[in-house]
Design an enzyme around this catalytic site. Structure first.
Site, PDB file in Angstrom:
ATOM      1  N   HIS A 127       0.798  -1.231   0.000  1.00 19.12           N
ATOM      2  CA  HIS A 127       0.000   0.000   0.000  1.00 19.12           C
ATOM      3  C   HIS A 127       0.828   1.278   0.000  1.00 19.12           C
ATOM      4  CE1 HIS A 127      -3.394  -2.660   1.866  1.00 19.12           C
ATOM      5  NE2 HIS A 127      -3.348  -2.762   0.551  1.00 19.12           N
ATOM      6  N   CYS A 138       5.907  17.391 -11.595  1.00 19.70           N
ATOM      7  CA  CYS A 138       7.276  17.114 -12.066  1.00 19.70           C
ATOM      8  C   CYS A 138       7.876  15.830 -11.489  1.00 19.70           C
ATOM      9  CB  CYS A 138       8.187  18.298 -11.767  1.00 19.70           C
ATOM     10  SG  CYS A 138       8.649  18.429 -10.029  1.00 19.70           S
ATOM     11  N   ASN A 219      -1.617 -13.305  15.518  1.00 24.59           N
ATOM     12  CA  ASN A 219      -2.559 -12.187  15.471  1.00 24.59           C
ATOM     13  C   ASN A 219      -3.335 -12.144  16.789  1.00 24.59           C
ATOM     14  OD1 ASN A 219      -3.667 -10.017  13.846  1.00 24.59           O
ATOM     15  ND2 ASN A 219      -5.581 -11.156  13.822  1.00 24.59           N
TER      16      ASN A 219
END
Ligand code: ZN
Length: 248
Positions: A127, A138, A219
């Protein structure tokens, strides 16, 4: 029911890591929570809240950025940037595994740059990163400090608008990054999912490319991937993946 406590799985985790030579990890917001960066997508997270008259989730879309740059940057600077956050034990652990030649890639959904700050070299940022910002006119690049110190919408020296090199909702992912992640996964001999529920595209699809056998999930809470994993540990990643536990 699988026993997902750290205590019961500590030994198996250590053995799997000791045996592996080409570890690939996929990290998400959970790995940066111990560094003080909130998990926006969690139930109580920012994405479901309102910011002024807009919904936070809507504000990080490409469409919103194009139409409301001033509001986008107010939100972005206030809620998405954590310039003082430092890598925690889990980030450092992964950097040390790479240094020892055991880890071949960190694939991350995070945009905070904490893996690199910990010393990781091979980081595939799905991401993008808040540390890279470019002029839309530019293409000159600017660092995070420039964005933090800018007033309102950051402008380039050429007068162009600077955009963060992060993938907003509605924007495509970098194909080179995806391909590199696929290749790393194909050659991996251990895959560890850290701090992500794998609910977000493209992480959920990426896991199918893993060519090895052993799969581990670390987790805080259960994930849809748990059923496929050999080892699941529901605990704080900075506690479970601490270099000290592995003699690193
Ligand atoms: Zn410019």
């Amino acid at each position: 029911m699988k026993d997902c406590s750290y205590e019961s799985n500590k030994r198996a985790l250590e053995e799997a890591i000791a045996k592996a030579h080409r570890i690939v990890v996929l990290t998400g917001a959970g790995i940066s929570v111990p560094s003080g960066i909130p998990d926006f997508r969690s139930a109580t997270g920012l994405y479901s809240t309102n910011f002024g008259k807009f919904r936070a989730e809507e504000m990080i879309s490409h469409e919103f950025y194009v139409l409301h740059k001033k509001e986008f940057y107010e939100f972005y600077k206030q809620k998405m940037l954590y310039p003082d956050a430092k890598p925690n034990a889990a980030h450092i652990f992964l950097a040390k595994l790479e240094e020892k030649g055991k880890l071949s890639a960190v694939i991350t959904q995070n945009i905070d740059g904490l893996h690199q700050a910990a010393g990781s070299k091979r980081v595939l940022e799905l991401h993008g990163s808040v540390h890279r910002n470019y002029c839309e006119r530019c293409r000159k690049f600017y660092d995070l400090d420039y964005i933090v110190k800018s007033d309102g919408v950051p402008k380039c020296t050429c007068g162009g608008t600077i955009k963060p090199d992060v993938v907003l909702y509605g924007e495509g992912l970098d194909t080179d990054v995806i391909m590199a992640a696929v290749n790393a996964l194909r050659q991996a001999d251990l895959f560890i999912v850290i701090g992500t529920s794998l609910a977000v595209y493209p992480a959920a699809g990426l896991v199918d490319y893993y060519g090895g056998k052993t799969k581990i999930v670390v987790n805080k809470s259960a994930t849809p991937y748990d059923a496929y994993a050999d080892i699941v540990i529901n605990d704080d990643c900075a506690k479970v993946l601490n270099p000290v536990n592995f003699g690193l």
